[in-house]
Design a protein around this motif. Structure first.
Motif, PDB file in Angstrom:
ATOM      1  N   THR A 280       0.832  -1.201   0.000  1.00  0.00           N
ATOM      2  CA  THR A 280       0.000   0.000   0.000  1.00  0.00           C
ATOM      3  C   THR A 280       0.865   1.248   0.000  1.00  0.00           C
ATOM      4  O   THR A 280       1.991   1.255   0.507  1.00  0.00           O
ATOM      5  CB  THR A 280      -0.923   0.013   1.230  1.00  0.00           C
ATOM      6  N   ASP A 281       0.321   2.308  -0.571  1.00  0.00           N
ATOM      7  CA  ASP A 281       0.979   3.619  -0.564  1.00  0.00           C
ATOM      8  C   ASP A 281       2.412   3.557  -1.090  1.00  0.00           C
ATOM      9  O   ASP A 281       3.323   4.183  -0.523  1.00  0.00           O
ATOM     10  CB  ASP A 281       0.973   4.212   0.856  1.00  0.00           C
TER      11      ASP A 281
ATOM     12  N   ARG B 279       5.466   4.558  -3.158  1.00  0.00           N
ATOM     13  CA  ARG B 279       5.895   5.815  -3.771  1.00  0.00           C
ATOM     14  C   ARG B 279       6.894   5.554  -4.895  1.00  0.00           C
ATOM     15  O   ARG B 279       7.637   4.576  -4.864  1.00  0.00           O
ATOM     16  CB  ARG B 279       6.550   6.734  -2.738  1.00  0.00           C
TER      17      ARG B 279
ATOM     18  N   ASP C  13      12.391   2.108   1.531  1.00  0.00           N
ATOM     19  CA  ASP C  13      12.481   3.533   1.214  1.00  0.00           C
ATOM     20  C   ASP C  13      13.712   3.924   0.414  1.00  0.00           C
ATOM     21  O   ASP C  13      13.693   4.929  -0.299  1.00  0.00           O
ATOM     22  CB  ASP C  13      12.442   4.361   2.500  1.00  0.00           C
TER      23      ASP C  13
END
Length: 302
Positions: free
Chosen positions: A92-93, A95, A296
């Motif tokens: 989810t989410d 980037r 990330d």
């Protein structure tokens, strides 16, 4: 650096072998001209001292013969795999500036000069792949001299790109996915072989969204010559059930967990004595996916 015959590489194989595995080859072997084995149809890259042939292989049928349709058992198994893929939890989410992280282990066929082909020891590897393909990725493979190797960005707009954002745009209808495979897969002796290779490439070192993964495996059931191997073992020693094809004397197996139907890895097995020295029944390559996640930044682990 060893130079590749890029025209021979199918799209997924171009990304996963040229960028990922070739970084290992060029750091474990001195530069030398590449050559392609006349028998091994998946691109064979050999350096004079310790070059690696990263291979899965092909079948050439006698003139006039056609490959049979996928077996009923294979179609049934791939439907179970597709259903499991549909139910998998998508990240989810996600980037664009993040990375897909994949930890694995494996070993493929290597050959030095005209010497006998040998099976590499199983080694660990980690890759970080840009979510949208716009950033350099990274390979970490402790067995090579440079164990933090940058992986080049993907060129935008190429239909065969394997970054997560592009995979999200692929069809969710099996017939349309099969058409996509036919339109972008290259290499090998046949379109069926190239399609099966690309299914394996996407399963191995990419993150395919659930709906597209389900369509991919249903499309794989349309590839002629696919059958079931009831017990196959990946590079981590895990037993599973596989869908497979035989090409040029070797059986290429895509292995799934018998209960969850999650992709485990890949194995290649000689089904006849091969010119490189492998005997019938010997394993000629194996791979295992151990972890897959979104992180990330490059170098970060889940």
């Amino acid at each position: 650096m060893t130079q590749l015959p890029e025209r021979d590489l199918p799209p997924g194989r171009h990304r996963l072998l040229k960028e990922h595995l070739m970084t290992e080859i060029r750091h474990t072997a001195p530069p030398a001209p590449a050559r392609t084995s006349p028998r091994w149809r998946r691109p064979a890259l050999v350096a004079a001292a310790a070059a690696a042939v990263v291979a899965t292989f092909t079948v050439a049928l006698p003139s006039g013969e056609s490959t049979p349709a996928a077996s009923k058992e294979a179609v049934s198994l791939l439907e179970e795999v597709a259903l499991a893929a549909e139910k998998a939890q998508a990240p989810t989410d996600v980037r664009d500036d993040q990375f897909v992280y994949i930890r694995s282990k494996g070993g493929w066929t290597t050959q030095t000069g005209d010497g006998p082909a040998r099976l590499q020891p199983v080694h660990q590897r980690e890759v970080w792949l840009s979510v949208d393909g716009s950033r350099e990725g990274m390979l970490h493979a402790p067995h090579v001299r440079s164990d933090h190797e940058p992986l080049e960005k993907q060129t935008p707009g190429i239909p065969s790109n394997t970054n997560y954002r592009h995979l999200q745009t692929l069809p969710t209808d099996p017939d349309e996915m099969y058409e996509w495979l036919n339109s972008v897969s290259e290499g090998g002796n046949s379109k069926d072989e190239a399609n099966f290779f690309l299914v394996g490439d996407l399963s191995r070192e990419s993150l395919v969204p659930p709906a597209q993964a389900a369509a991919l495996y249903r499309a794989a059931a349309k590839i002629p010559g696919v059958f079931v191997v009831d017990d196959a073992v990946d590079a981590a020693g895990r037993h599973g059930v596989a869908v497979a094809r035989i090409d040029d004397g070797e059986r290429v197996e895509l292995i799934f967990d018998k209960k969850t139907k999650e992709f485990l890895g890949e194995r290649e097995v000689a089904v006849e004595d091969l010119p490189g020295g492998f005997e019938k029944g010997e394993v000629t390559g194996r791979f295992a996916v151990l972890e897959r996640a979104v992180v990330d930044k490059r170098g970060e682990r889940p």
